[in-house]
Enzyme design. Structure first.
Site, short mmCIF file in Angstrom:
data_model
loop_
_atom_site.label_atom_id
_atom_site.label_comp_id
_atom_site.label_asym_id
_atom_site.label_seq_id
_atom_site.Cartn_x
_atom_site.Cartn_y
_atom_site.Cartn_z
N GLN A 253 0.82 -1.22 0.00
CA GLN A 253 0.00 0.00 0.00
C GLN A 253 0.85 1.27 0.00
OE1 GLN A 253 -2.59 1.38 3.60
NE2 GLN A 253 -3.96 0.82 1.94
N LEU A 265 4.53 10.47 7.24
CA LEU A 265 3.08 10.37 7.06
C LEU A 265 2.31 11.56 7.63
CD1 LEU A 265 1.15 8.11 5.95
CD2 LEU A 265 0.53 7.80 8.34
N GLU A 268 -4.51 10.10 7.28
CA GLU A 268 -5.76 10.24 6.54
C GLU A 268 -6.83 10.89 7.42
OE1 GLU A 268 -6.53 6.80 3.90
OE2 GLU A 268 -8.29 6.60 5.16
N ARG A 299 -7.23 4.19 -0.22
CA ARG A 299 -5.90 4.72 -0.50
C ARG A 299 -5.37 4.39 -1.89
NH1 ARG A 299 -3.60 3.35 5.53
NH2 ARG A 299 -4.71 5.11 6.47
N HIS A 366 3.67 2.35 2.58
CA HIS A 366 3.08 2.41 3.92
C HIS A 366 2.83 1.07 4.56
CE1 HIS A 366 0.93 4.25 7.17
NE2 HIS A 366 -0.19 3.65 6.88
#
Ligand SMILES: Cc1cc2nc3c(=O)[nH]c(=O)nc-3n(C[C@H](O)[C@H](O)[C@H](O)COP(=O)(O)OP(=O)(O)OC[C@H]3O[C@@H](n4cnc5c(N)ncnc54)[C@H](O)[C@@H]3O)c2cc1C
Length: 601
Positions: A253, A265, A268, A299, A366
């Site tokens: 991912q 990061l 989200e 994603r 990720h």
């Protein structure tokens, strides 16, 4: 079992310990397993990191559970979203377990003392996250339970405190480097693990009736990643080297919002709170790709859309190579109270203040959807339908498969709690019906000793950092969001060359105490093995599904590929041609109530 056996008896320079259950890894999955097993068995947790430094502590946005605290929700909708989010490669019976047991998993943590954010009435607050919807995709739903943007930190601290309270035995800064297996009637059985103590350079053998791997992910096969430096896939690599299969390794991912150029990061949860992705001209481009839930699409879809915007010349910045995450309309209070860490990250690392300016972002490697295949009871599979008795895996290193080809945000903190607990419980049940430990071979640490001493004594000239950087650069360039047969063949060639050069690797530090140089060399070996499987399996899947997007096969192909990849190490592991030692097979997907449909958001 005597305390002395637990503390270790030294024979020929090797420490020998004996426990009922050994858990490898002290992240969320490992410690949740330890809490379940601890009251009923002698448990040791072995971790290469001090437990609270595990990557779970970096998780930001939240943990999904259909609590219906702020709006109507139920576990069936959660199951559906998980299956659809995973582009129908999810085993649906496993997804049902995940969604149903989510509710207890959150309540367990609350009872352990986790300080969740609260609603004004004092209930656990919930926020929106990508792909989580009400009534089968009608609109985004508030399903993620959170503690500001430090949910993982709170989970890890809470689990650790409870483990300490329970008196769990921790062996910190011990690197497990081998699984001791014995063949019985042609079947693989497990007898223990071999580990390397960082402080002293001494080897420790842990005999166990049951072993749980909870070693986390392997994002460091990529350069641009949200993952910690320590996520080198050791557990997955160890299991692979034992000839046990790995599942769905081609699915990795890419999280849409990594800080541009760095990959750090931005959760989200920012988009969950209302942040918007914009291209160079300020357009909210996700309206074109996912008209119903826009920026809160899963994603894989958002990451692809971002890369497409850039490829078609709508990127921002001097090189037109990023897009913006616009949080400016959220206001300083929301940013400072609900998203304080990521606000600080943008200020510190890019010098951009999200309160007043949009933040440059691009996808970052990720999460590994693939890993060690397990049953819904966390038992490790030796083949499609046979398990390795007493061997369990949980968390990111495992593939149940609840995430299929693309994990939904907040489903991993959930996964580690639900399947960590199941692994702990089932390991105890196994120990209870297993009166004795399997005998271990005469010198069980032999292979690890040879590996370590070989590296220490080696006269090679290849630099660890150079080989690792070449691998990571190449994976970023050719096995990232979009792939083709040509790009994958290219990267596979480079990996084979690196594997050959790795035999000649140089370790600067010849000492025994805190020799991190030596361990980086060992970790690089795991990264190379894993990257080879990822790319090999990716070449073989000639379709696009979830996190695996092939430009040369842009459509999902359910007729030929609605099945899990199972990769096995066969033949000569040292040969420089993957076809000589990687064998691929398939495993059916469990479909219960949702027939594969076109994915629209
Ligand atoms: C920045 C970031 C943010 C995230 N945010 C979220 C989120 O908001 N919600 C969500 O659901 N998911 C999130 N995720 C994903 C999620 O956090 C991870 O998938 C999950 O925490 C993994 O937990 P784990 O217990 O499997 O592994 P980890 O927490 O990574 O722990 C692995 C453990 O294994 C040990 N270990 C590894 N190798 C060895 C070895 N050789 N010997 C001994 N010990 C070893 C390590 O010491 C460590 O204790 C995020 C991930 C990242 C990177």
């Amino acid at each position: 079992m005597s305390t002395q056996e637990q503390q270790g008896v030294v024979r020929d320079g090797v420490h020998y310990h004996k426990f009922d259950i050994v858990i490898v890894g002290a992240g969320g999955a490992g410690m949740r397993a330890a809490l379940e097993a601890g009251p009923n068995a002698n448990v040791a947790v072995i971790s290469k990191l001090y437990p609270t430094r595990s990557h779970t502590g970096a998780a930001q946005g939240g943990m999904a559970a259909a609590l219906s605290n702020v709006e109507e929700d139920n576990w069936e909708w959660h199951t559906y979203d998980t299956v659809k989010g995973g582009d129908y490669l999810v085993d649906q019976d496993a997804a049902e377990i995940l969604a149903k047991e989510a509710i207890d998993a959150v309540i367990d943590l609350e009872n352990m003392g986790l300080p969740f954010n609260r609603t004004p009435e004092g209930k656990i607050d919930q926020r929106r996250f990508g792909g989580h919807t009400r009534d089968h995709g009608k609109a985004a739903v508030r399903r993620s339970c959170y503690a500001a943007d430090r949910t993982g930190h709170m989970i890890l601290q809470t689990l650790y405190q409870n483990c300490v309270k329970l008196g769990i035995n921790f062996f910190n800064e011990y690197y497990v480097l081998d699984l001791i297996t014995v063949k019985e009637d042609g079947q693989t059985r497990i007898a223990g693990v071999v580990s390397y103590e960082l402080a002293t350079g001494e080897l420790h053998v842990f005999q166990a009736k049951a072993i749980i791997f909870a070693t986390g992910g392997f994002g460091k096969i990529y350069k641009t990643t949200s993952n910690a430096h320590t996520l080198t896939g050791d557990g997955v690599g160890i299991v692979w080297r034992k000839g046990l299969p790995l599942e769905d390794m081609e699915f990795f991912q890419f999280h849409p919002t990594g800080l541009y150029g760095l990959g750090i990061l931005l959760t989200e949860g920012a988009r969950g709170e209302g942040a918007i992705l914009r291209n160079a001209s300020g357009e909210r481009f996700m309206e074109r790709y996912a008209p119903t839930i826009k920026d809160l699409a899963p994603r894989d879809i958002v990451a692809r859309s971002m890369v497409q915007e850039v490829a078609e010349g709508r990127g921002a910045g001097p090189h037109k190579d990023y897009v913006y995450l616009d949080c400016t309309h959220l206001g300083a209070e929301v940013l400072e109270t609900k998203l304080p860490d990521i606000t600080e990250f943008a200020r510190t690392y890019l010098g951009v203040d999200p309160v007043t300016e949009p933040v440059p972002v691009m996808p970052t490697a990720h999460y590994a959807m693939g890993g060690i295949p397990t049953t819904n009871d966390a038992e490790v599979l030796a083949a499609n339908t046979t398990v390795v008795p007493g061997l369990y895996a949980a968390g990111e290193c495992a593939c149940v498969s609840v995430h299929g080809s693309n994990r939904l945000g907040t489903n991993s903190l959930l996964d580690i709690n639900v399947f960590g607990k199941r692994a702990g419980r089932n390991a105890v049940a196994y120990v209870n019906k297993t009166p004795d430990w399997l005998p271990i071979p005469e010198d069980p640490a032999k292979e690890v000793r040879e590996l370590i001493e070989g590296l220490r004594a080696g006269t090679g000239t290849e630099r660890i950092a150079t080989l690792r950087k070449t691998l990571q650069d190449e994976m970023d360039r050719n096995a990232q969001v979009f792939r083709t047969d040509e790009s994958l063949a290219g990267v596979l060639g480079v990996i084979e060359e690196l594997r050959a050069r790795y035999k000649n690797v140089h370790v600067d530090d010849k000492g025994r105490r805190f020799n991190t140089d030596l361990l980086e060399a060992v970790e690089l070996g795991f990264l190379l093995d894993i990257a080879e499987v990822v790319v090999y399996a990716a070449r073989n899947r000639k379709e696009s599904r979830g996190g695996h997007q092939r430009d040369d096969y842009p459509k999902r192909d359910d007729v030929n590929y609605l099945k899990h990849t199972m990769a096995y190490l066969t033949g000569d592991p040292h040969s420089s041609d993957a076809t000589d030692h990687v064998t691929l097979d398939w495993k059916p997907v469990v479909i219960t109530r949702y027939q594969p449909m076109e994915r629209k958001y």
